[in-house]
Design a protein around this motif. Structure first.
Motif, PDB file in Angstrom:
ATOM      1  N   VAL A 174       0.849  -1.193   0.000  1.00 35.75           N
ATOM      2  CA  VAL A 174       0.000   0.000   0.000  1.00 35.75           C
ATOM      3  C   VAL A 174       0.880   1.237   0.000  1.00 35.75           C
ATOM      4  CG1 VAL A 174      -1.884   1.247   1.108  1.00 35.75           C
ATOM      5  CG2 VAL A 174      -1.724  -1.244   1.374  1.00 35.75           C
ATOM      6  N   THR A 175       0.557   2.179  -0.888  1.00 34.48           N
ATOM      7  CA  THR A 175       1.342   3.403  -1.030  1.00 34.48           C
ATOM      8  C   THR A 175       0.422   4.608  -1.116  1.00 34.48           C
ATOM      9  OG1 THR A 175       3.083   2.216  -2.234  1.00 34.48           O
ATOM     10  CG2 THR A 175       3.044   4.616  -2.455  1.00 34.48           C
ATOM     11  N   SER A 176       0.797   5.677  -0.429  1.00 34.65           N
ATOM     12  CA  SER A 176       0.124   6.966  -0.563  1.00 34.65           C
ATOM     13  C   SER A 176       0.996   7.887  -1.414  1.00 34.65           C
ATOM     14  CB  SER A 176      -0.099   7.594   0.818  1.00 34.65           C
ATOM     15  OG  SER A 176      -0.618   8.902   0.705  1.00 34.65           O
ATOM     16  N   ILE A 177       0.427   8.376  -2.512  1.00 37.33           N
ATOM     17  CA  ILE A 177       1.134   9.319  -3.386  1.00 37.33           C
ATOM     18  C   ILE A 177       0.564  10.705  -3.126  1.00 37.33           C
ATOM     19  CG2 ILE A 177       1.645   9.981  -5.767  1.00 37.33           C
ATOM     20  CD1 ILE A 177       2.987   7.411  -5.012  1.00 37.33           C
ATOM     21  N   GLU A 178       1.440  11.673  -2.840  1.00 34.35           N
ATOM     22  CA  GLU A 178       0.996  12.985  -2.369  1.00 34.35           C
ATOM     23  C   GLU A 178       1.597  14.097  -3.228  1.00 34.35           C
ATOM     24  OE1 GLU A 178       2.228  12.564   1.710  1.00 34.35           O
ATOM     25  OE2 GLU A 178       1.148  10.656   1.823  1.00 34.35           O
ATOM     26  N   PRO A 179       0.980  14.371  -4.390  1.00 34.84           N
ATOM     27  CA  PRO A 179       1.536  15.378  -5.298  1.00 34.84           C
ATOM     28  C   PRO A 179       1.166  16.796  -4.893  1.00 34.84           C
ATOM     29  CG  PRO A 179       0.152  13.753  -6.448  1.00 34.84           C
ATOM     30  CD  PRO A 179      -0.142  13.666  -4.990  1.00 34.84           C
ATOM     31  N   GLY A 180       2.033  17.713  -5.313  1.00 34.99           N
ATOM     32  CA  GLY A 180       1.715  19.130  -5.274  1.00 34.99           C
ATOM     33  C   GLY A 180       1.063  19.531  -6.589  1.00 34.99           C
ATOM     34  N   MET A 181       1.514  20.637  -7.166  1.00 34.93           N
ATOM     35  CA  MET A 181       0.870  21.207  -8.352  1.00 34.93           C
ATOM     36  C   MET A 181       1.093  20.336  -9.595  1.00 34.93           C
ATOM     37  SD  MET A 181       1.589  24.914 -10.130  1.00 34.93           S
ATOM     38  CE  MET A 181       1.065  25.850  -8.711  1.00 34.93           C
ATOM     39  N   VAL A 182      -0.007  19.839 -10.126  1.00 36.49           N
ATOM     40  CA  VAL A 182       0.000  19.056 -11.363  1.00 36.49           C
ATOM     41  C   VAL A 182      -0.961  19.735 -12.339  1.00 36.49           C
ATOM     42  CG1 VAL A 182      -0.372  16.801 -12.428  1.00 36.49           C
ATOM     43  CG2 VAL A 182       0.349  16.950 -10.024  1.00 36.49           C
ATOM     44  N   GLU A 183      -0.516  20.018 -13.540  1.00 38.21           N
ATOM     45  CA  GLU A 183      -1.388  20.686 -14.510  1.00 38.21           C
ATOM     46  C   GLU A 183      -2.315  19.667 -15.163  1.00 38.21           C
ATOM     47  OE1 GLU A 183      -1.378  24.024 -18.056  1.00 38.21           O
ATOM     48  OE2 GLU A 183       0.513  23.079 -17.492  1.00 38.21           O
TER      49      GLU A 183
END
Length: 249
Positions: A174-183
């Motif tokens: 299990v993985t949590s992906i936590e992006p900032g600004m993505v267009e």
């Protein structure tokens, strides 16, 4: 590793980019979303032997149940769930926010996500598969107008960690992906304004859906004994803001 990935919210942005990237890497994918025409376009583009499309709203429990229980045999062995579907609505502070928008975000970003995860857990456990949940930097860093959206993404992050604990010994990653600004279409949907979306991304060199898709594939491709707990990523142009201070006479 290759197999079959189940990708929610695949009609645009990160979800659509992920479908393309995983198919290019040899995976089969099940793509879901509300806009059937966009899903069918992915099937046409990538091939019906590689992509199976199911149109439904993440808030519709019956539709989720039907989608999971009627997967064709060629796509029924789900090895990876990518919980990408989600949305942000409104930018107003809490005291001016639309309660209906709050509820829609909770029903989609939280309730829909846990529902589809629960439905697929038996298959994922049987196949020693993986779950990748799309959270956000909004789960960690508060900002004005983030209110319920940030709260839902904090839930996704914590749910990922607790899932990991519950699934200890099953082999499921299990993985949590936590992006900032993505267009993507994110800001357009949130504000309803193309001009606001263009202003946000202008001159910023933001991340793209393809950037995140590459990260998801990397996570999924790690050796079976290795779990990536969480990844936080931002474009170089984005970093951390200071605290707010209200001054009174």
């Amino acid at each position: 590793m290759t197999g079959t990935a189940f990708i929610t919210g695949a009609t645009a942005g990160i979800g659509a980019a992920s479908a393309r990237r995983f198919v290019a890497a040899g995976w089969k994918v099940v793509v879901t979303g509300r806009r059937a025409d966009r899903l069918e376009a992915l099937v046409t583009e990538l091939g019906a032997d590689k992509v199976h499309a199911i149109a439904f709203d993440m808030r519709d429990d019956a539709a989720i149940d039907l989608a999971v229980s009627t997967l064709p045999p060629a796509f029924a062995g789900i090895d990876l769930l990518i919980n990408n579907a989600g949305l942000a609505l409104g930018t107003a502070p809490a005291q001016q926010a639309d309660l209906a928008q709050w509820r829609q975000m909770i029903d989609t970003n939280v309730t829909g996500l846990v529902t589809i995860t629960h439905k697929l857990l038996p298959t994922l456990i049987a196949r020693r598969g993986g779950i990748i949940n799309l959270s956000s930097v909004a789960a960690t860093y508060p900002y004005r107008g983030g209110n319920v959206y940030g709260g839902t993404k904090a839930f996704v992050r914590q749910f990922s960690l607790d899932l990991r604990s519950d699934l200890h010994g099953t082999g499921v990653r299990v993985t949590s992906i936590e992006p900032g600004m993505v267009e993507t279409e994110f800001t357009l949907i949130r504000t309803g304004s193309q001009a606001a979306s263009e202003r946000l991304y202008d001159g910023t060199s933001p991340m793209t859906g393809e950037d995140i898709a590459e990260t998801l594939l990397w996570v999924a491709s790690q050796p079976a004994h290795l779990n990536i707990n969480a990844i936080e990523l931002m474009p170089v142009s984005q970093s951390f803001a200071g605290f707010q201070i209200a001054r009174h006479p």
